[in-house]
Structure formats: structure tokens, C-alpha cells
Design a protein around this motif. Structure first.
Motif, PDB file in Angstrom:
ATOM      1  N   ARG A 246      -1.532  -0.281 -10.145  1.00 39.91           N
ATOM      2  CA  ARG A 246      -1.949   0.378  -8.903  1.00 39.91           C
ATOM      3  C   ARG A 246      -3.465   0.511  -8.902  1.00 39.91           C
ATOM      4  NH1 ARG A 246      -3.265   5.690  -7.194  1.00 39.91           N
ATOM      5  NH2 ARG A 246      -2.475   6.262  -5.106  1.00 39.91           N
TER       6      ARG A 246
ATOM      7  N   CYS B  68       0.855  -1.195   0.000  1.00 31.78           N
ATOM      8  CA  CYS B  68       0.000   0.000   0.000  1.00 31.78           C
ATOM      9  C   CYS B  68       0.887   1.239   0.000  1.00 31.78           C
ATOM     10  CB  CYS B  68      -0.903   0.030   1.235  1.00 31.78           C
ATOM     11  SG  CYS B  68      -2.215  -1.195   1.238  1.00 31.78           S
ATOM     12  N   ASP B  69       0.451   2.289  -0.729  1.00 38.13           N
ATOM     13  CA  ASP B  69       1.196   3.543  -0.697  1.00 38.13           C
ATOM     14  C   ASP B  69       0.558   4.499   0.317  1.00 38.13           C
ATOM     15  OD1 ASP B  69      -1.030   4.742  -1.965  1.00 38.13           O
ATOM     16  OD2 ASP B  69      -0.088   4.748  -3.948  1.00 38.13           O
TER      17      ASP B  69
ATOM     18  N   ALA C 178       9.983   3.788  -7.383  1.00 31.21           N
ATOM     19  CA  ALA C 178       9.472   2.421  -7.278  1.00 31.21           C
ATOM     20  C   ALA C 178      10.548   1.455  -7.762  1.00 31.21           C
ATOM     21  CB  ALA C 178       8.205   2.256  -8.094  1.00 31.21           C
TER      22      ALA C 178
ATOM     23  N   TRP D 235      -0.483  -1.436  -4.808  1.00 28.72           N
ATOM     24  CA  TRP D 235       0.358  -1.808  -5.951  1.00 28.72           C
ATOM     25  C   TRP D 235       0.495  -3.320  -5.977  1.00 28.72           C
ATOM     26  CZ3 TRP D 235       2.336   0.658 -10.083  1.00 28.72           C
ATOM     27  CH2 TRP D 235       2.432   2.059 -10.056  1.00 28.72           C
TER      28      TRP D 235
ATOM     29  N   THR E 199       2.530   9.064  -6.112  1.00 30.35           N
ATOM     30  CA  THR E 199       2.173   9.020  -4.686  1.00 30.35           C
ATOM     31  C   THR E 199       3.290   8.319  -3.923  1.00 30.35           C
ATOM     32  OG1 THR E 199      -0.168   8.889  -5.258  1.00 30.35           O
ATOM     33  CG2 THR E 199       0.459   8.258  -3.012  1.00 30.35           C
ATOM     34  N   PRO E 200       3.773   8.923  -2.846  1.00 34.63           N
ATOM     35  CA  PRO E 200       4.928   8.342  -2.152  1.00 34.63           C
ATOM     36  C   PRO E 200       4.589   7.096  -1.342  1.00 34.63           C
ATOM     37  CG  PRO E 200       4.143  10.252  -0.970  1.00 34.63           C
ATOM     38  CD  PRO E 200       3.351  10.203  -2.246  1.00 34.63           C
ATOM     39  N   ALA E 201       5.635   6.510  -0.821  1.00 37.26           N
ATOM     40  CA  ALA E 201       5.495   5.355   0.067  1.00 37.26           C
ATOM     41  C   ALA E 201       4.746   5.724   1.329  1.00 37.26           C
ATOM     42  CB  ALA E 201       6.875   4.813   0.423  1.00 37.26           C
ATOM     43  N   ALA E 202       4.088   4.757   1.911  1.00 41.74           N
ATOM     44  CA  ALA E 202       3.490   4.935   3.226  1.00 41.74           C
ATOM     45  C   ALA E 202       4.616   5.127   4.250  1.00 41.74           C
ATOM     46  CB  ALA E 202       2.636   3.730   3.587  1.00 41.74           C
TER      47      ALA E 202
ATOM     48  N   MET F  41       9.276   8.321  -3.659  1.00 43.99           N
ATOM     49  CA  MET F  41       8.512   8.256  -4.904  1.00 43.99           C
ATOM     50  C   MET F  41       9.246   7.515  -6.024  1.00 43.99           C
ATOM     51  SD  MET F  41       6.696  12.024  -4.737  1.00 43.99           S
ATOM     52  CE  MET F  41       5.615  11.746  -6.130  1.00 43.99           C
TER      53      MET F  41
ATOM     54  N   LEU G 240       8.326   0.937  -2.695  1.00 41.70           N
ATOM     55  CA  LEU G 240       8.448   2.382  -2.864  1.00 41.70           C
ATOM     56  C   LEU G 240       9.491   2.910  -1.889  1.00 41.70           C
ATOM     57  CD1 LEU G 240       4.690   3.417  -3.143  1.00 41.70           C
ATOM     58  CD2 LEU G 240       6.292   2.905  -4.994  1.00 41.70           C
TER      59      LEU G 240
END
Length: 280
Positions: A209, A191-192, A240, A198, A270-273, A238, A232
Motif C-alpha cells: 500500500r 484505491c482505498d 482485503a 494498493w 483503512t476501509p474500502a472507498a 476492512m 477491499l
């Protein structure tokens, strides 16, 4: 790599594994350095620990892995009565618990289950056994776990109760429709920061995604068929990184896919969580 898997951005570097060759890798993008360690068994993933070193998912169960000396110390044994099973994929939730799945290494029997490692203890969830588990992926809010049933070509969404147990779940994504017949099999999941999922697609030549409502938002195509999982990371979260596999490809297919088994990179919107560390 024969079966590249488990990419994870940890402390400024990309970690990943070759399951079938029992190898852990660390790549430092800043220096270009690639370091490798030999594991004593098939290894599905490595994740950061809040206490010491890394936690590695070996065939027989989760182990503590010390990169300084290359040692692996078993934390718990998983399914010792099923010697053909191995650990496959994992994720950390907001409480520091590691959710991980097992699978039949022969890819025949529905003996794969989802477990939780919490402060050194492993418990079995009530998620129904299947042949190949993938994910789990945990939403940024920590309230949802996405479980991939690879052979059934479905992703199941479970709500996580206050006591940490998943509910019965519901189908989140189903790839058994005519318009998705050539998408391959859903593989690793993350999850992002927006809670989108993803997925790598084994035999599908792509990573995709999906928003939290199931809508397809992005598709990234690759010059290889077996895309196993996306991570990510990078300085801004950002970048991948996608692992892939040579496993199961014929000589002719390998000639057509000379990059099979490599790691690929691309940019995302969209960046990483936020990063999490295991409580073990």
C-alpha cells in the motif's frame, strides 16, 4: 486458478475471475458458497452496473453479464483488428464510467491501450499504448486515475479533466531502483478510502500500500509469488482479498507454492472507498 484476477466486493460477496480458464466466480463469505460461470472468452473482470446485472470485461470487449442465466451480451467490440489482445483490468470512476485496459495476450507487443466505457459507448484515451496495462485505479475524489505499466515497472498518475479525459500524466511510483529490484512487477491496483493505492506484485510475493504521496505504508507477504490484485470489502470494508496465479510457474515452483492460484484474505486499517456502479 491459472490466472486469478479482478477481485471486487459487490453486494455482500466477493467476485473474481480466472482469466485463462474463462471463469467467473462469486464467493459468499456468510454461507461459504462458491458459484462459478463459464465465459465464452477470456474474462478479466466483472463490475456492478447501475442499470442491469454486471459488466464483464471479455477478450473482445465489455459485455453485460446476467448471473441469473449465465448469459454474456456484447456491449462494444474493442480492437477487433488485434485478435491477440484482450481486456485485462478495470475500475469505475465517480461518474459511473468504466476505465479499462487491454493487453497483448502474448505479452510481446505494445498494443495495450486504456479505454473508457461511458453509457454504452467506448472511447480511446490518449494514454500511450503499452504491452501490459493494469489498474486503472481511481481516487475516491474521482480526479485521479493511476495507470500501471507492468513491464516497465511503473505507475503513472493522471489528472482527470472536467470532460473526463486524462492529462499527460507523471510517474507516481517507479520500481526500477536497486532497493526494489526483487519486488517483482506491479500488477492490479485499487484505491482505498484515503486515496492510497494498493498494488499486487507479480513475482514479488507481496501486496503493498502506498499513500497518495508515494510513501510505502504497508507490506503484506504471501506464500505465493504471483500476487495479482487486492480488493477491499466485507461488512466493514476492512477485509482485503488478494488473488494469485499459477501461470508461468515450473513444476518445482508449484511444488514449493502449493497455494499458488488461491485467494487470500487479511485485515486492513483503512476501509474500502465508497462503492460505485457503472452507468452502462
Amino acid at each position: 486458478m491459472e490466472l486469478g484476477e479482478g477481485p471486487a466486493w459487490i453486494d455482500g460477496a466477493l467476485w473474481f475471475v480466472d482469466i485463462k480458464r474463462d471463469t467467473v466466480f462469486r464467493h459468499d463469505p456468510a454461507s461459504g458458497e462458491l458459484t462459478r460461470w463459464q465465459a465464452p472468452e477470456h474474462v478479466g473482470w466483472v463490475l456492478p452496473s447501475a442499470t442491469s446485472g454486471l459488466i464483464a470485461g471479455l477478450r473482445s470487449g465489455p459485455h453485460r453479464f446476467d448471473p441469473a442465466d449465465g448469459s454474456f451480451t456484447r456491449i462494444a467490440e474493442t480492437q477487433p483488428d488485434l485478435p491477440d489482445n484482450r481486456l485485462n483490468d478495470a475500475a469505475i470512476d465517480g461518474e459511473g464510467r468504466i476505465w479499462f485496459g487491454t493487453m497483448d495476450n502474448l505479452e510481446e507487443s505494445a498494443t495495450g491501450q486504456v479505454f473508457v466505457l461511458d453509457q454504452g459507448a467506448v472511447t480511446t484515451t490518449q494514454i500511450a499504448p503499452i504491452t501490459i496495462t493494469n489498474g486503472p485505479a481511481i481516487s475516491p475524489c474521482g480526479a485521479i486515475v493511476y495507470h500501471v505499466d507492468t513491464l516497465a515497472r511503473r505507475v503513472i498518475r493522471h489528472r482527470i479533466a472536467a470532460d473526463g479525459s486524462p492529462d499527460a500524466g507523471e510517474v507516481f511510483l517507479d520500481f526500477n531502483t536497486e532497493d526494489r529490484a526483487d519486488w517483482g512487477h506491479p500488477d492490479g491496483a485499487i484505491c482505498d478510502a484515503q486515496g492510497a493505492v494498493w498494488l499486487g506484485f507479480y513475482g514479488g510475493w507481496a501486496a503493498r500500500r502506498f499513500a497518495s504521496d508515494g510513501t510505502l505504508t504497508h507490506e503484506v507477504r504471501f506464500p505465493v509469488s504471483n500476487v495479482t490484485k487486492v480488493a477491499l470489502g466485507g461488512e466493514d470494508g476492512m477485509s482485503a482479498f488478494a488473488t494469485s496465479a499459477r501461470q508461468g510457474l515450473s513444476e518445482d515452483q508449484l511444488a514449493q507454492q502449493p497455494l499458488a492460484g488461491d485467494v487470500f484474505t487479511f485485515r486492513v486499517d483503512t476501509p474500502a472507498a465508497p462503492p460505485r456502479r457503472a452507468n452502462t
